[in-house]
Design an enzyme around this catalytic site. Structure first.
Site, PDB file in Angstrom:
ATOM      1  N   SER A   1      -4.649   1.279  -6.878  1.00 50.20           N
ATOM      2  CA  SER A   1      -5.238   1.454  -5.493  1.00 50.20           C
ATOM      3  C   SER A   1      -4.662   0.485  -4.601  1.00 50.20           C
ATOM      4  CB  SER A   1      -6.716   1.486  -5.575  1.00 50.20           C
ATOM      5  OG  SER A   1      -7.380   2.698  -6.313  1.00 50.20           O
ATOM      6  N   GLN A   2      -5.075   0.826  -3.251  1.00 47.82           N
ATOM      7  CA  GLN A   2      -4.681  -0.173  -2.298  1.00 47.82           C
ATOM      8  C   GLN A   2      -5.395  -1.406  -2.511  1.00 47.82           C
ATOM      9  OE1 GLN A   2      -5.341   1.736   1.452  1.00 47.82           O
ATOM     10  NE2 GLN A   2      -4.732  -0.086   2.711  1.00 47.82           N
TER      11      GLN A   2
END
Length: 216
Positions: A64-65
């Site tokens: 994930s970012q």
């Protein structure tokens, strides 16, 4: 696996970016500044490790970012010794943040390849959440109730099983929407049959798979 002065500098720069985007929880920022995110990347991809973006990790999944990880972690209001259920282990980076913040983490992954990879890899980094492989949309009733539940995949609706497994006073963070984008929801179990729901920005997650997700 080396964590050099250069890597630590890149993490400091990432933390500054997260602050400018509104992340204020010092525990979250400290955890992100400490965890060597580049360990999750091949050497050839080091330049991507500390950019604020998601990145493919195989099996149709992504790491994930960092902003998304920080946002969800901040909304969980984590306290040391919190018992947290994570739905969607993925790369294991989010689990590392939760462990770093002092939580006891139960993490479940639907994809067996990712489960095996992460279960072996995280302890080498010194992070030891409790790993499970299975249908995360059903939660993990065996160890319920949980103080906090975090879902790291987009769901079509809030699985009723997760609400049941949340302790009174507990918080569930889950992105709900379609396959393109999802609205981040924060659900607090005020009383046994009373929920408080807050809505935040739209995000884009991979689909939650399972009986209460997007099917198999």
């Amino acid at each position: 696996m080396e964590d050099s002065y250069k890597h630590r500098g890149m993490r400091r720069s990432l933390v500054k970016i997260l602050k400018t985007k509104g992340i204020t929880d010092s525990g979250v920022l400290q955890a992100i500044s400490k965890i060597p995110r580049h360990f999750f990347f091949d050497n050839a991809l080091l330049g991507h490790a500390y950019q604020d973006k998601a990145f493919p990790i195989g099996e149709g999944q992504t790491i994930s970012q960092p902003y998304t990880v920080a946002f969800q972690s901040e909304k969980l209001e984590i306290r040391p010794q919190d018992k947290i259920l994570e739905i969607g282990t993925g790369s294991g980076y989010q689990a590392c943040v939760l462990v770093e913040m002092g939580a006891t983490v139960y993490t479940i992954e639907y994809n067996k390849v990712l489960y095996e990879r992460t279960r072996k890899f995280l302890p080498k980094m010194g992070y030891k959440p409790k790993f499970f492989c299975g249908d995360g949309s059903k939660g993990l009733p065996r160890y319920a109730p949980y103080d906090k539940i975090i879902v790291t995949a987009g769901a079509p609706s809030v699985p009723s099983s997760l609400i049941k497994q949340l302790a009174v006073g507990g918080i569930l963070i889950i992105p709900v929407g379609d396959n393109e984008k999802q609205k981040m929801l924060k659900i607090t179990k005020v009383e046994d049959k009373k929920l408080k729901k807050e809505e935040f920005d739209y995000f884009s997650f991979v689909p939650l798979l399972g009986d209460e997700g997007w099917g198999k």
